[in-house]
Design a protein around this motif. Structure first.
Motif, PDB file in Angstrom:
ATOM      1  N   CYS A  19       0.799  -1.182   0.184  1.00 43.18           N
ATOM      2  CA  CYS A  19      -0.095  -0.037  -0.110  1.00 43.18           C
ATOM      3  C   CYS A  19       1.049   1.315  -0.073  1.00 43.18           C
ATOM      4  O   CYS A  19       0.520   2.250  -0.762  1.00 43.18           O
ATOM      5  CB  CYS A  19      -0.841   0.049   1.268  1.00 43.18           C
ATOM      6  SG  CYS A  19      -2.273  -1.193   0.953  1.00 43.18           S
ATOM      7  N   LEU A  22       2.506   1.748  -3.607  1.00 44.55           N
ATOM      8  CA  LEU A  22       1.606   2.074  -4.623  1.00 44.55           C
ATOM      9  C   LEU A  22       1.243   3.454  -4.436  1.00 44.55           C
ATOM     10  O   LEU A  22       1.312   4.428  -5.087  1.00 44.55           O
ATOM     11  CB  LEU A  22       0.657   1.206  -4.666  1.00 44.55           C
ATOM     12  CG  LEU A  22       0.595  -0.120  -5.203  1.00 44.55           C
ATOM     13  CD1 LEU A  22      -0.442  -1.029  -4.906  1.00 44.55           C
ATOM     14  CD2 LEU A  22       1.034   0.026  -6.803  1.00 44.55           C
ATOM     15  N   VAL A  29      -4.841   3.380  -3.845  1.00 45.06           N
ATOM     16  CA  VAL A  29      -4.579   2.108  -3.299  1.00 45.06           C
ATOM     17  C   VAL A  29      -5.543   1.921  -1.878  1.00 45.06           C
ATOM     18  O   VAL A  29      -5.464   3.091  -1.232  1.00 45.06           O
ATOM     19  CB  VAL A  29      -3.293   1.555  -3.248  1.00 45.06           C
ATOM     20  CG1 VAL A  29      -2.621   2.445  -2.242  1.00 45.06           C
ATOM     21  CG2 VAL A  29      -3.107   0.048  -2.825  1.00 45.06           C
ATOM     22  N   ALA A  61      -1.435   3.630   3.171  1.00 33.81           N
ATOM     23  CA  ALA A  61      -2.102   3.965   1.848  1.00 33.81           C
ATOM     24  C   ALA A  61      -2.566   5.420   2.127  1.00 33.81           C
ATOM     25  O   ALA A  61      -2.911   5.935   0.995  1.00 33.81           O
ATOM     26  CB  ALA A  61      -3.228   3.076   1.565  1.00 33.81           C
ATOM     27  N   TYR A 121     -11.316   2.919  -5.709  1.00 35.56           N
ATOM     28  CA  TYR A 121      -9.866   2.785  -5.866  1.00 35.56           C
ATOM     29  C   TYR A 121      -9.436   2.274  -7.176  1.00 35.56           C
ATOM     30  O   TYR A 121     -10.214   1.426  -7.693  1.00 35.56           O
ATOM     31  CB  TYR A 121      -9.575   2.029  -4.588  1.00 35.56           C
ATOM     32  CG  TYR A 121      -9.760   2.916  -3.396  1.00 35.56           C
ATOM     33  CD1 TYR A 121      -8.899   4.045  -2.765  1.00 35.56           C
ATOM     34  CD2 TYR A 121     -10.892   2.629  -2.333  1.00 35.56           C
ATOM     35  CE1 TYR A 121      -9.284   4.736  -1.854  1.00 35.56           C
ATOM     36  CE2 TYR A 121     -11.361   3.414  -1.311  1.00 35.56           C
ATOM     37  CZ  TYR A 121     -10.431   4.338  -1.025  1.00 35.56           C
ATOM     38  OH  TYR A 121     -10.839   5.206   0.076  1.00 35.56           O
ATOM     39  N   SER A 123      -6.544   0.315  -6.847  1.00 35.27           N
ATOM     40  CA  SER A 123      -6.111  -0.877  -6.738  1.00 35.27           C
ATOM     41  C   SER A 123      -6.300  -1.363  -5.239  1.00 35.27           C
ATOM     42  O   SER A 123      -6.579  -0.461  -4.358  1.00 35.27           O
ATOM     43  CB  SER A 123      -4.454  -1.080  -6.570  1.00 35.27           C
ATOM     44  OG  SER A 123      -3.859  -0.849  -7.828  1.00 35.27           O
TER      45      SER A 123
END
Length: 479
Positions: A19, A22, A29, A61, A121, A123
């Motif tokens: 998380c 990304l 994410v 994230a 989101y 991902s």
């Protein structure tokens, strides 16, 4: 989806690392754990409750915690029963057999959350629970392959090499899966490796030849991480500090992450004391939160803690009770609705002039304010309440904090007239550096050192993310 060959294989940290990586790339994410069994929980932005590990992943994230990140939370209250929390709210208490039948309803809640996250989101990094090799739990599974099969999600399998038997863990897990489930696994991750990687390479080659699946990454053993534990008490403690704090490891201890800031403090020696260990002298004793206050209260009495606490106070020691521990300090804990089991009353430890009545409704809220003790009474505190119960204090007691709550600005917690004992419903009360320093000074510790738990957590998230960069690179090559 990140699944593990065992509990504590490293699923939580791998999800948090992916998380964060990304998030650094600008990807929207979000973490998700369909079903979690844990007594460490957090309050969410939408007024619910999720596992504390998912709150950690949300931070990685760059998001506030939300109930869709952990739609089903199981909070054990006994060896046979648990409180079931769905979409952040209590649905009731069930034994294992009843919950097994309830899983079809729980799966609907999980898929609702998954659909909402898909819409918001780019991902979703999903964490499994326990191991997919638990064939006795395969029917109506919502935590591992049952979820992955329904949403058609690729899976990576993580194993902890520090436990030993890592290749047997991988091969044995694959043998317990159906053909479609085995095909869903796109690769392996070996976690907590230390040593010369060249000595491991023959085993990696054998594993890949044996299974036809790649080893995506070998992650290093990282010492000194400060990350919220999902459930198990982290027994490795800092015992170099001179200020002694002990915490009884009661059977249904909850939110023991309350003590992470103390464990990280260089001047503090914090120890969890189990039932078979002698109780050492201490400067400060803290009674922790409990998922079953009355049973854990009886546990303490049976093991002589009441006598220990009385002696500790006679010799000038300080005592703090948090949430369930706060309730135990009083005169009586009443359960008129059978919230924790049998209807009835339990005599408390009689150390604070308070009484508690357990209620059907759970109080969930984040609060902030300042301490009402110390020299200048300006030390800031921030925390969260997760409890089923109302506590009433006599006019002879003193408040502990002034907080901003849903009802407005109000006093919170209780101190004894001699200021030796402090009780509060605030979890995370040591997390703010000012509150931690003020509480330790109140308890008698002389130190100018402060601990910023959030900064330590951020540093640890970034460390695991950096270590997992090869894993993300491998996954992005596959994609």
């Amino acid at each position: 989806m990140v699944q593990g060959t065992t509990s504590d294989a490293g699923k939580t940290t791998v999800v948090a690392a992916l998380c964060r990586l990304l998030h650094r790339q600008g990807v929207k994410v979000v973490p998700m754990k369909p079903q979690n069994m844990a007594l460490n929980s957090a309050v969410t932005a939408d007024g619910g409750e999720i596992g504390r590990a998912q709150a950690l992943q949300a931070q990685a994230a760059g998001l506030p915690p939300h109930t869709d990140m952990n739609p089903v939370l199981i909070k054990p209250s006994s060896d046979m029963g648990a409180q079931i929390v769905v979409h952040g709210k209590v649905r009731g208490d069930m034994d294992a057999r009843d919950y097994d039948q309830y899983k079809t309803v729980a799966m609907s809640a999980v898929l609702e959350s998954y659909a909402r996250l898909q819409q918001q989101y780019d991902s979703i990094i999903v964490e499994g629970a326990g191991s997919p090799a638990e064939v006795n739990l395969r029917a109506r599974d919502i935590a591992n392959m049952g979820f992955a099969e329904v949403v058609d999600c690729p899976v990576i399998l993580v194993a902890d090499i520090d436990r030993g038997g890592v290749f047997a863990h991988f091969i044995g897990t694959l043998e317990c899966l159906s053909e479609s489930e085995r095909n869903r696994i796109i690769g392996f991750v070996i976690n907590r490796f230390r040593g010369d990687i060249r000595l491991l390479e023959p085993g990696l080659e054998w594993l890949e030849q044996k299974t036809g699946k790649p080893v995506l990454a070998v992650l290093p053993y990282l010492h000194g991480l400060m990350l919220d534990a999902e459930d198990a008490i982290q027994i490795k403690q800092n015992q170099t500090g001179k200020f002694k704090i002990i915490v009884p490891a009661i059977p249904r201890i909850s939110n023991h992450t309350d003590f992470d800031a103390l464990r990280a403090h260089p001047d503090v020696d914090l120890q969890f004391i189990g039932p078979d260990h002698p109780i050492p002298p201490a400067d400060l004793i803290i009674l922790p939160g409990s998922k079953n206050t009355r049973d854990d209260l009886e546990f303490l009495k049976q093991r002589g803690w009441q006598t220990v606490l009385e002696k500790h106070l006679r010799y000038g020691g300080k005592l703090i009770g948090i949430c369930g521990g706060y309730q135990m300090l009083g005169q009586i804990v009443s359960d008129p609705y059978g919230v924790e089991g049998k209807v009835g009353d339990s005599m408390g430890l009689g150390l604070l002039d308070i009484t508690t009545e357990l209620t059907k409704e759970k109080r969930l809220q984040e609060v902030s304010g300042y301490c009402l003790f110390g020299k200048d009474q300006t030390a800031k505190v921030a925390g969260y309440e997760i409890h089923m119960g109302v506590t009433y204090a006599s006019s002879e007691t003193l408040p502990a904090f002034m907080i901003n709550a849903e009802e407005g600005v109000q006093e919170e917690g209780t101190r004894s007239p001699d200021d030796q004992i402090l009780g509060t419903y605030l979890h995370g009360l040591f997390d703010h550096p000012q509150a931690c320093q003020a509480l330790l000074a109140w308890a008698g510790m002389q130190s100018d050192t402060t601990v910023d738990l959030n900064a330590l957590r951020e540093h640890s998230i970034n460390r695991v993310a950096d270590a997992c960069q090869p894993l993300l690179d491998a996954l992005q090559r596959i994609a």
